[in-house]
Design a protein around this motif. Sequence first.
Motif, short mmCIF file in Angstrom:
data_model
loop_
_atom_site.label_atom_id
_atom_site.label_comp_id
_atom_site.label_asym_id
_atom_site.label_seq_id
_atom_site.Cartn_x
_atom_site.Cartn_y
_atom_site.Cartn_z
N MET A 225 0.83 -1.21 0.00
CA MET A 225 0.00 0.00 0.00
C MET A 225 0.87 1.26 0.00
N SER A 231 -4.16 3.74 -2.83
CA SER A 231 -4.31 2.54 -2.01
C SER A 231 -5.72 2.51 -1.41
N ALA A 245 -4.38 3.22 4.40
CA ALA A 245 -4.87 3.39 3.03
C ALA A 245 -5.34 4.83 2.79
#
Length: 267
Positions: A225, A231, A245
């Motif tokens: 990520m 992400s 994320a």
Amino acid sequence: MDFSQIKLVVSDMDGTLLNSKGEVSKQFFSLFKKLQEKNIHFCAASGRQHNSIVSKLATIEDEIYVIAENGGVVKQGKTTILSQFLNTQKVQEIIPILRTIAGANMVLCCDNSAYIESKDERFINLFQEYYHSFQQVEDVMEIAKTIPVFKIAVYHFDSSEKFIFPVVQDFKNDVLLKISGQHWLDISDEKANKGNALKAVQKLLNVTKHETLVFGDYHNDIEMMQESNFSFAMKNAHEDIKKIAKYSTESNNNFGVEMVLENLVNQ
């Protein structure tokens, strides 16, 4: 969201691309063809064995990149792009420690085959979902002496975080310890993670972070990520992943990956 620069899509498998029944949707395969039409590459990235990943994506296995064993090996079709084995001595040191954990079942993950010594039928039935090519042996230590190991995967029916991690955490300065699911913990070389594996794919394709879109749900997805400006954490993801994320999407059972890919191919 502007997806116009995306050239590579990377997705974790369990809890992400796969639904809770371990299935890839028909919609994904249709979207994959549209990705190809837009010259966008696809990479599956998983803690699973390579053979297990491609069994889920059999119709497109020669057209995708595969990061298996949490970054221990990267392949495109039959071509190996990267291999990262665990130090043989470390494997032999860790095996006796794992044997002391009540209810733990270990798997030595090697190229083309996995090895187990567990005789727990419940575990063996479950384990075959993730490892299609395997051998049951009397003593995995004998295997460790002669065959290179990508990683040691350890399963606990209650919790990998509670029952496995505390026992092996003293090794964290020598190896990479990854809680890869509620029940699984993976032990691999320090450099063997999905992030370094993704870097190898990006370098091969001449793709940047800004041109990479990633989906994930658990701790073994953290490094990959970090190699993407796009992400996405699944709705069912661990809270740690949601914090890392940049974006979020629906759960794996509600077509979270497919929803984002629909937007991508229609831009």
